[in-house]
Design an enzyme around this catalytic site. Structure first.
Site, short mmCIF file in Angstrom:
data_model
loop_
_atom_site.label_atom_id
_atom_site.label_comp_id
_atom_site.label_asym_id
_atom_site.label_seq_id
_atom_site.Cartn_x
_atom_site.Cartn_y
_atom_site.Cartn_z
CD GLU A 83 -2.51 1.11 2.54
OE1 GLU A 83 -2.17 0.80 3.37
OE2 GLU A 83 -4.21 2.00 2.16
CB CYS B 144 -4.88 -1.08 3.65
SG CYS B 144 -4.36 -1.12 5.30
CE LYS C 69 -8.28 1.80 2.92
NZ LYS C 69 -6.52 2.32 3.89
#
Lengths: 402, 402
Positions: A135, A248, A211
């Site tokens: 990430e 994540c 994300k």
């Protein structure tokens, strides 16, 4: 002592002076008992075992010379009669920052580019077909600071310097590259996104994913910088198979993980950045995961919203000696739908994990377990539609004796 | 040699002659390293550690005399100012069958009732407030046979002999009892269900839940006997807290687990029955889990749909010596929303696991992680509604170079 050793504190005492749980198990448990522990904890010998994947001898020597952990495994599946065998060789890169966070931004990014280029070249030499970086790989993970100047490091997904580096190496090695960056979307007023750019094996950008679920916990309220993604749950059809990227914190949202599957992903990558005391016991409960190593020290004090004094360089929250954010614990691994998994890369060193995945295993596990038929999605579509209404009433049966 | 030792084959060689992974780790790994392994694998010392819960000395003696594993732990949470402390003491029972499957049904059930009464009395003496029995506890787990005569063992949820036993012990100990049975629903033509009956602490039946997702894998196509449940995702509000029951295979369906949470469950019990080579590596990825021990031998041959010869008494699939279905691997445990968990009960012995749960931890973890705000349920309600349409098109972005 180099800046890295001094400030990044790779391998500091709080990592416990050990490389991985797997290495401890192997060092102390007798082989007959170890086989049972590995069978139960890692799914080895149940279904197909995770076998070592032989790589050219030069690669191990190069990894030792460049001081990164190199491990390689392969996952099998049952042979089939009608579908062709499809093996996807994936690679995961984990690394620490390379210069102190107080260095000029251009130098910090350049130093990371240099190190990651080395790891990507090793992946290419190992025959990796789909490589995923961690990430937000070209920068320190500065979200804890809540300072604005770091946003200079945000880049265009389509033509930023980190995308260009990935395109160069994708073309050089004929390798798909997943490049998670902080995106600056100039077409929409300079909006910031946490974005994974997917570069095809010929060097073109296939697309990007932003994300979906934003961390707002501990040192990371990342909505200080960017908001929930607007790209849905795309699956990228590459030369080597259908992939998706779950960035994540999205790993903690079961519906998010499932949505990639419903769109047909065969491999879901989960690039992360997270620190030792925060999430390590949850790490093994997840999937294709990887993330940085080392501790990052920031020039200005910041607080953690936990009632403790501000973290400071050379003292602060994490114990003596300049420990500040972290340590990030590396530990990248790959797991298969039959619950088998590889060992983890080192907790405290840069690394490259290579794994051969027999993609036919995806359909085989679904056909064996029948999840696609037994999951009753209609019921949940209806249940969620009710749940999101302000007047939702939970289904509760009260003990009439109360 | 008793019938149990001969036919039920508890502790046979295929269980590897060891009681649990945790016992192996403790036996061989030095304390300083063990602390790290336990921190990472079991969430100990991260958040609140899982601490041993002292029980009266007589209880340990009684467990030794009656040959069952007894373990007890407590999970903590941060103190709060405004909400009262609410500790729920839960108990999980695991046991094997007590007579050969060829014994008269009434005797088989009576023998199990006698053994489980002993374990339930121990739970009551240990102060357990909510006790959960294993899936389909009053019978052998006969689904592999696909024979019909076993259905004589199905019972009324409201007034069958197993419910009556649970009501008696619930009243005696002031303890909620979750009793998973095979239900015969006389009001609907004798329909069979896989049902968990929830008996309140005053002995009244609060309600029941029928298993939502049906196993159709390996030796267990359970839709031979019963179909998908029609009770939704009820949460039972008891004298001690809000509980739900996720029966066996439902643990593999993330939406099912989540639906109990959306209805407000504070503790989700997952009574199971599953065997060693089949699911053991997935076991640690789940939650409050428990299930039988031992191997069950059936009078008539049955096949596993895996191309191998029929299993037979005294030979067959599982190796020499009369091993047939199993071994069931016990290993009951409790885990908390902060990813900490207890050790497992023995893999090869009957057992009672007791755990004190600070229910305030549920809201604390949600407030810390923010899942209730960050999960974007609207997006998934919409996505699932699209997915279940026959004309659903997955979101796929194809590399234009292909």
């Amino acid at each position: 002592m180099s800046a890295k050793e001094e400030d990044v504190a790779v391998g500091d005492g709080s990592l416990g002076g050990f490389e991985s749980v797997e290495k401890i198990l192997e060092a102390y448990i007798p082989p007959d008992k170890l086989a049972h522990v590995q069978r139960i904890l890692y799914g080895w010998n149940c279904g197909k075992p995770v076998a070592p994947l032989p790589l050219a001898r030069e690669l191990a020597a190069a990894a030792a010379a460049a001081n990164f952990d190199l491990q390689a495994y392969r996952f099998g599946a049952a042979p089939e009669q009608l579908r062709p065998l499809r093996i996807m060789r994936v690679g995961l890169v984990q690394h620490g920052i390379q210069l102190p966070t107080s260095a000029p931004f251009a130098e910090q990014r350049q130093a990371i580019h240099t190190r990651v280029r080395q790891l990507m070249d090793a992946a290419g030499a190992a025959g990796v077909q789909v490589l995923c970086l961690q990430e937000f790989w070209p920068c320190p993970f500065f979200f804890c600071t809540r300072e604005r100047q770091w946003l200079e490091l945000a880049e265009s997904a389509e033509e930023g310097p980190s995308t260009r580096l990935c395109q160069e190496l994708a073309r050089k090695h004929g390798m798909v590259v997943i490049s998670p960056i902080l995106e600056r979307d100039e077409a929409h007023g300079g909006t910031i996104w946490n974005t994974a750019v997917v570069v095809g094996s010929n060097g073109g950008v296939i697309g990007k994913h932003r994300k979906n679920h934003i961390t707002r916990v501990g040192d990371f309220n990342e909505s200080t910088y960017y908001m929930e993604g607007n790209t849905g749950h795309p699956v990228f059809e590459t030369a080597f198979g259908r992939i998706a990227v779950n960035i994540c914190y999205g790993r903690h949202i079961p519906l998010n993980c499932q949505a990639f599957g419903l769109n047909g992903a065969e491999v879901v990558f989960n690039p992360c950045a997270t620190v030792e005391g925060f999430t390590e016991p949850m790490w093994g409960l997840l999937h294709v995961c990887h993330q940085p190593v080392g501790t990052e020290v920031y020039p200005a004090p910041f607080t953690s919203g936990d009632g403790k004094p501000a973290h400071r360089v050379g003292g602060g929250g994490g114990g003596g000696g300049g420990v500040d954010l972290g340590p990030f614990y590396g530990s990248s691994y790959v797991t298969a739908p039959d619950a088998s998994r590889t060992p983890s890369l080192a907790r405290n060193r840069d690394g490259l994990l290579v794994a051969d995945l027999d993609l036919n295993l995806c359909q085989q596990v679904k056909d064996r377990w029948g999840f696609q038929m037994t999951s009753r999605y209609e019921m949940y579509a209806e249940q969620l539609a009710r749940y999101v209404r302000p007047d939702f009433t939970p289904q509760v049966i009260r003990d009439p004796a109360l």
